[in-house]
Design an enzyme around this catalytic site. Structure first.
Site, PDB file in Angstrom:
ATOM      1  N   CYS A 177      15.887  -0.285 -32.533  1.00 17.27           N
ATOM      2  CA  CYS A 177      17.048  -0.976 -33.073  1.00 17.27           C
ATOM      3  C   CYS A 177      16.673  -1.967 -34.155  1.00 17.27           C
ATOM      4  O   CYS A 177      17.534  -2.439 -34.876  1.00 17.27           O
ATOM      5  CB  CYS A 177      17.814  -1.663 -31.958  1.00 17.27           C
ATOM      6  SG  CYS A 177      18.931  -0.533 -31.137  1.00 17.27           S
TER       7      CYS A 177
ATOM      8  N   THR B 246      -2.962  -9.608 -65.610  1.00 21.76           N
ATOM      9  CA  THR B 246      -3.331 -11.018 -65.665  1.00 21.76           C
ATOM     10  C   THR B 246      -3.508 -11.567 -64.260  1.00 21.76           C
ATOM     11  O   THR B 246      -2.683 -11.330 -63.386  1.00 21.76           O
ATOM     12  CB  THR B 246      -2.232 -11.814 -66.409  1.00 21.76           C
ATOM     13  OG1 THR B 246      -2.187 -11.335 -67.747  1.00 21.76           O
ATOM     14  CG2 THR B 246      -2.521 -13.304 -66.395  1.00 21.76           C
TER      15      THR B 246
ATOM     16  N   THR C 217      -5.263  -9.611 -47.265  1.00 19.04           N
ATOM     17  CA  THR C 217      -4.240 -10.322 -48.036  1.00 19.04           C
ATOM     18  C   THR C 217      -4.207 -11.797 -47.685  1.00 19.04           C
ATOM     19  O   THR C 217      -4.641 -12.202 -46.600  1.00 19.04           O
ATOM     20  CB  THR C 217      -2.856  -9.688 -47.796  1.00 19.04           C
ATOM     21  OG1 THR C 217      -1.926 -10.252 -48.717  1.00 19.04           O
ATOM     22  CG2 THR C 217      -2.350  -9.940 -46.381  1.00 19.04           C
ATOM     23  N   GLY C 218      -3.650 -12.582 -48.584  1.00 20.06           N
ATOM     24  CA  GLY C 218      -3.598 -14.028 -48.391  1.00 20.06           C
ATOM     25  C   GLY C 218      -2.644 -14.475 -47.288  1.00 20.06           C
ATOM     26  O   GLY C 218      -2.970 -15.339 -46.479  1.00 20.06           O
TER      27      GLY C 218
ATOM     28  N   ASN D 238      -1.879  -4.300 -36.252  1.00 23.22           N
ATOM     29  CA  ASN D 238      -0.864  -5.331 -36.439  1.00 23.22           C
ATOM     30  C   ASN D 238       0.082  -5.465 -35.249  1.00 23.22           C
ATOM     31  O   ASN D 238       0.576  -6.548 -34.969  1.00 23.22           O
ATOM     32  CB  ASN D 238      -0.062  -5.051 -37.717  1.00 23.22           C
ATOM     33  CG  ASN D 238       0.393  -3.620 -37.822  1.00 23.22           C
ATOM     34  OD1 ASN D 238      -0.367  -2.689 -37.554  1.00 23.22           O
ATOM     35  ND2 ASN D 238       1.635  -3.403 -38.206  1.00 23.22           N
TER      36      ASN D 238
END
Lengths: 140, 408
Positions: free
Chosen positions: B332, B246, B205-206, B157
């Site tokens: 930072c 769900t 992931t989307g 990433n």
């Protein structure tokens, strides 16, 4: 992270950026921090030996926005102060003035240390070691 | 839209991508018009939802060239990483307790491994070289009879470095060890075909592929080998019992649509973005003392990670962050005040890690955006260097390594 308007103002238009001639006897230099830690602050003062008043102050800082704003503010506060008055500048005053978030408090500590370092350098160059500084040393 | 609106340029697509308007459009009917629960088997509302989910599963499977039964929908890549790693550990505990991963993995993998270590797992964290690539001999040497899983991210990433997935897959196959990959940054942007390279479990992931947030998936191989995972969410036994809850029907429809668009447009997007990325990189590297972090010949087409020496990353970002969004490996920007562990693992000194900026372009980035960014970033770097005492010292020829720093 949202910063205060004062902090952003000091960051965008930093006051007193520059370099004083460190070989001059009337100039004191404080250099604190380390590149590996992400902060290096250099703060310089020029003192009128007659009146022991700070007539000029300059800084250069490698660091985040809070570190740059803290050192810019410090130079503003230093100008016109006596050396003794300058020694009383506390990091928490910087925190309050700029509304530094907790994670940035170390930036104000660095600024206070840079002020103390510059004064100590000036005093050592001139054979003065004020009691205040000696007391500070003893604490450290 | 007003003509004078402030320019906002988004070059932080590795953090999240905008949802493609075509994806949004596909999702909308599943909030109100088709409100059904995909598990309701006895009425048309449920059937419509189930049909939509099945279709999305096909779309995702098509992109990856896998069987649709091998796709498990989750809430995102973090959940998928947790399910993959913890699910394997619990299911194959009797075979062994050793997991191999890499120091530059995402926290969703590293912290999951850390958690399992407390439960009795033994974890090996492989080093990477200066480009972020693992050493294949190190990997092979680390495999032992108790090894149950190797988990290596497809693309990093922060740097965009792409691992040699086929070579890693071959080593895992040779030793009969399951191979998992966090492919969050790769899916939808470069060809990702788990079966071709021997990946058995894969998280994504989307919202990193122009789909919605809050929906992700885990690919779980069903054949050669048939991988079984212990569910980490107990309940109604959805998703072949591996992930109860769900189904997020609108989200899943969105992920499916995003996968379909990616399949059709990935190649042209990648070609266009690599040109823009190269332009950004070449122009910024014309400044003095700028270093490229990552693997120039094996990385994502839309990412560049640069260190601007003697300039602190967060400070630099503040010079242009009213208009341009990027990320920094500077301490930072993090609560811990530690610089990026990924860049440190590449062997960068803390000073260069503090000076890094990640630019990640995306489908909606224009050449005009890049031109504007080049100008603004170069101005910011010059401004910050004018303010930097260590840049001044460097220019005076002082060797900074000989300076006695007063560390805090």
């Amino acid at each position: 992270m949202a910063y205060s308007d004062k902090l952003l103002d000091h960051f965008k238009s930093p006051r007193n950026v520059g370099t004083l001639d460190k070989s001059k006897k009337t100039v004191g230099t404080g250099l604190v921090g380390a590149p590996e830690c992400g902060d290096v602050m250099r703060l310089q003062i020029e003192v009128d030996p007659e009146t022991q008043t700070i007539v000029d102050a300059k800084f250069k800082t490698f660091g985040c926005g809070s570190a740059i704003a803290s050192s810019s503010l410090a130079t503003e506060w230093l100008k016109g102060k006596s050396v003794d008055e300058a020694l009383t500048i506390d990091n928490m005053a910087i925190v309050e003035e700029l509304a530094l978030p907790p994670v940035k408090i170390h930036c104000s500590v660095l600024a206070e240390d840079a002020i103390k370092g510059a004064i100590k350098d000036y005093q050592q160059k001139n054979g003065i070691l004020a009691e205040a500084t000696v007391a500070e040393e003893a604490k450290a | 839209m007003t003509v004078n609106r402030q320019r906002h340029i988004y070059l932080d697509n590795n953090a999240t991508t905008p949802t493609d308007p075509r994806v949004v459009e596909a999702m909308l009917p599943y909030f109100y018009e088709h409100p059904g629960n995909a598990a309701s088997r006895n009425h048309p509302f449920g059937w419509a939802a189930e049909e939509a989910v099945d279709y999305a599963r096909e779309q995702v499977a098509n992109l990856l060239e896998v069987d649709s039964k091998e796709i498990i929908f989750t809430s995102g890549a973090t959940e998928s990483d947790n399910l993959g790693i913890k699910g394997v550990f619990e299911m194959y505990r009797r075979k062994g307790n050793h997991i191999i991963t890499v120091k530059t993995e995402h926290k969703a993998v590293l912290d999951t491994c850390d958690h399992l270590e407390k439960l009795g797992a033994e974890i090996t964290y492989l080093d990477v070289d200066s480009q972020g690539l693992i050493n294949l001999a190190d990997l092979e040497a680390a495999i032992k009879p108790t090894t149950i899983l190797v988990s290596v991210m497809w693309a990093n990433n922060e740097t965009g470095t792409i691992q040699d997935m086929k070579a890693i897959g071959d080593i895992c196959a040779k030793h009969g060890v399951l191979f998992m990959s966090d492919a969050t940054q790769a899916v939808g942007k470069i060809p990702v075909k788990p079966k071709e390279v021997g990946v058995h479990i894969m998280a994504f992931t989307g919202h990193k592929m122009y789909g919605p947030k809050g929906v992700g998936a885990l690919y779980v191989s069903r054949k050669n080998p048939r991988v079984k995972l212990t569910a980490q969410m107990d309940g109604g036994g959805h998703e072949r019992g591996m992930r109860s809850g769900t189904l997020n029907v609108p989200g899943i429809v969105g992920l499916g649509k995003a996968a379909e668009i990616a399949k059709n447009e990935m190649a042209q997007d990648a070609e266009r973005l690599s040109k823009l990325r190269d332009k950004l990189e070449t122009e910024l590297m014309k400044l003095e003392e700028v270093y490229l972090n990552g693997a120039p010949h094996s990385r994502m087409p839309h990412v560049t990670n640069l260190s601007f020496k003697h300039v602190e990353g967060e400070g630099l970002m503040m010079t242009f962050n009213q208009n341009i969004a990027v990320s920094s490996g500077s301490a930072c920007t993090s609560a811990s005040l530690e610089p990026s562990y990924v860049l440190v693992a590449l062997g960068l000194g803390d000073d260069l890690a503090h000076s890094s900026i990640r630019f990640s372009l995306g489908r909606f980035t224009t050449e005009e955006d890049v031109d504007y960014a080049i100008k603004a970033v170069a101005e910011g770097v010059n401004h910050m260097r004018d303010l930097s005492p260590i840049w001044e010292m460097y220019k005076e020829g002082i060797d900074l390594s000989t300076v006695q720093w007063q560390e805090h």
